[in-house]
Design an enzyme around this catalytic site. Structure first.
Site, PDB file in Angstrom:
ATOM      1  N   GLN A 103     -19.337 -10.411  12.557  1.00 56.50           N
ATOM      2  CA  GLN A 103     -18.210 -11.197  13.064  1.00 56.50           C
ATOM      3  C   GLN A 103     -16.858 -10.592  12.701  1.00 56.50           C
ATOM      4  O   GLN A 103     -15.851 -10.970  13.297  1.00 56.50           O
ATOM      5  CB  GLN A 103     -18.307 -12.637  12.545  1.00 56.50           C
ATOM      6  CG  GLN A 103     -18.092 -12.769  11.049  1.00 56.50           C
ATOM      7  CD  GLN A 103     -18.369 -14.174  10.530  1.00 56.50           C
ATOM      8  OE1 GLN A 103     -19.515 -14.578  10.396  1.00 56.50           O
ATOM      9  NE2 GLN A 103     -17.318 -14.918  10.258  1.00 56.50           N
ATOM     10  N   HIS A 111     -20.076 -22.476   6.136  1.00 59.19           N
ATOM     11  CA  HIS A 111     -20.477 -21.301   6.895  1.00 59.19           C
ATOM     12  C   HIS A 111     -21.661 -21.676   7.797  1.00 59.19           C
ATOM     13  O   HIS A 111     -22.277 -22.720   7.602  1.00 59.19           O
ATOM     14  CB  HIS A 111     -20.875 -20.199   5.890  1.00 59.19           C
ATOM     15  CG  HIS A 111     -21.197 -18.871   6.492  1.00 59.19           C
ATOM     16  ND1 HIS A 111     -20.413 -18.278   7.462  1.00 59.19           N
ATOM     17  CD2 HIS A 111     -22.223 -18.005   6.265  1.00 59.19           C
ATOM     18  CE1 HIS A 111     -20.949 -17.101   7.792  1.00 59.19           C
ATOM     19  NE2 HIS A 111     -22.050 -16.921   7.075  1.00 59.19           N
ATOM     20  N   CYS A 129     -18.346 -17.682  12.735  1.00 62.39           N
ATOM     21  CA  CYS A 129     -19.760 -17.800  12.373  1.00 62.39           C
ATOM     22  C   CYS A 129     -20.479 -18.821  13.250  1.00 62.39           C
ATOM     23  O   CYS A 129     -21.650 -18.639  13.585  1.00 62.39           O
ATOM     24  CB  CYS A 129     -19.898 -18.205  10.909  1.00 62.39           C
ATOM     25  SG  CYS A 129     -19.022 -19.737  10.490  1.00 62.39           S
ATOM     26  N   ASN A 174     -27.638 -13.586   9.019  1.00 56.76           N
ATOM     27  CA  ASN A 174     -26.201 -13.777   8.861  1.00 56.76           C
ATOM     28  C   ASN A 174     -25.462 -12.912   9.890  1.00 56.76           C
ATOM     29  O   ASN A 174     -26.098 -12.145  10.643  1.00 56.76           O
ATOM     30  CB  ASN A 174     -25.795 -13.408   7.423  1.00 56.76           C
ATOM     31  CG  ASN A 174     -24.490 -14.074   6.997  1.00 56.76           C
ATOM     32  OD1 ASN A 174     -23.769 -14.638   7.816  1.00 56.76           O
ATOM     33  ND2 ASN A 174     -24.181 -13.992   5.713  1.00 56.76           N
TER      34      ASN A 174
END
Ligand SMILES: *[C@@H]1O[C@H](CO)[C@@H](O)[C@H](O)[C@H]1NC(C)=O
Ligand SMILES: *[C@@H]1O[C@H](CO)[C@@H](O)[C@H](O)[C@H]1NC(C)=O
Length: 343
Positions: free
Chosen positions: A146, A286, A152, A307
């Site tokens: 990102q 997150h 996110c 992630n």
């Protein structure tokens, strides 16, 4: 030899010894400086001037000490390493990279199950098995990054849509986070934060989402473009019953699931490998995607998280994090708020 010569020798020797000691101290400081240089090269970091570099070096040093102190413990289940975030203070990291913003009433609703019955189609799943890895099923695209944008929420949502699309249609497509960043503006605030459920609502209303290739990631919000062809659609989305890792397990056994998590603590941001059970709260800051679960050789159960911080973070961009913990919220709050899209 005269006694004076001996005395001189003794003085020379002792001064050498103390010289060596102070060189040892200097060596340590220069070793940190060297690690900082290596780190700057590895993450392509350039500072505007020497004073900026000095400031960043001090922060880097604190983070490095945190990492090395942790790794010296003998009974740890996970290791740390400096990451691309290691020259940022905890406050800076949180302000720049934590892009999950949860609508105030959402946690209240999802945790008060009795007065609002949410439909959960995976509730009767019984064949969850010992482990699942959606990467091995071909339902997970490569790890993305990102960059300097708190988006996110879009990466988490896209990974879940990529998953259900592959499961339903047999085709793995890399889909566009930038489209969500530019166009999903009901509640969502671009790089300043958002939530996955609103991203799913946008995809439903827009009747689809295009590919990463058609609408590539640019790390900042642009004007919403509509000159693309739709590549994947979803018919809806559901919320996993809150604070129940068993329900999350049922959902993840069927598809990758978008989850909110506490992702801003120093250990989380510098996670390197192993099964994470470090310090973190349950405040949701997150978003990631759960793409599997399993148990280590030592018998520790874990979730597999994808992630969006590139492949240098964690285990090639993934984290294994402790599963079935004492708290109903799960490790780092990961069982508090989870969503999955419907084919
Ligand atoms: C490691 O050992 C310390 C001190 O004995 C203890 O407090 C800690 O809980 C242990 N950690 C793990 C992960 O076993
Ligand atoms: C799960 O099973 C119960 C009892 O048989 C049934 O009432 C319920 O509708 C089932 N849920 C789903 C989502 O199929």
């Amino acid at each position: 030899m005269t006694s004076i010569t001996l005395l001189l020798l003794a003085i020379i020797l002792s001064s050498r010894t103390s010289g060596a000691t102070s060189r040892g101290g200097l060596f340590e400081a220069s070793a940190v400086a060297e690690k900082h240089e290596q780190w700057m090269a590895r993450f392509h970091r350039v500072y505007s001037d020497e004073s900026e570099k000095t400031n960043r070096f001090e922060i880097f040093k604190k983070n490095l000490e945190f990492v090395e102190r942790h790794n010296m413990n003998t009974n740890i289940t996970y290791t740390l390493d400096v990451s691309q975030f290691s020259d940022l203070t905890d406050e800076e990291f949180r302000a720049r990279y934590m892009g999950l913003v949860v609508p105030e009433d959402m946690l209240r609703i999802s945790s008060s199950g009795s007065h609002k019955k949410v439909s959960f189609r995976h509730e009767n799943v019984s064949d969850t098995g010992e482990n699942m890895d959606w990467r091995q099923e071909g339902a997970v695209t490569s790890v993305k990054n990102q960059g300097h944008c708190g988006v996110c929420w879009a990466f988490s949502a896209v990974a879940a849509v990529e998953g259900i699309t592959q499961i339903a249609k047999g085709e793995l497509l890399s889909l566009s986070e930038q489209q969500l960043l530019d166009c999903s503006r009901d509640y969502n605030q671009g790089c300043a934060g958002g939530i996955m459920s609103k991203a799913f609502e946008y995809i439903i209303e827009n009747q689809g989402i295009t590919t990463e290739d058609n609408y590539p990631y640019q790390e900042s919000q642009q004007t919403c473009s509509s000159t693309y062809s739709v590549a994947a659609t979803i018919s809806g989305y559901e919320t996993v019953p809150s604070n129940d890792e068993q329900s999350l397990l049922k959902a993840v056994s069927k598809q990758p699931v978008s989850v909110a998590i506490n992702g801003h603590e120093p250990a989380f941001k510098q996670y390197r490998s192993g099964i994470f059970d470090g310090d973190c709260g349950t405040q949701l800051t997150h978003a990631v995607t759960v793409v599997g679960y399993g148990m280590s050789e030592e018998g520790i159960k874990y979730w597999l998280l994808k992630n969006s911080w590139g492949r240098t973070w964690g285990e090639n961009g993934y984290m294994r994090i402790k599963r079935d913990v004492d708290a109903p919220e799960g490790m780092c709050g990961l069982a508090r708020l989870a969503f999955y899209p419907l084919a």
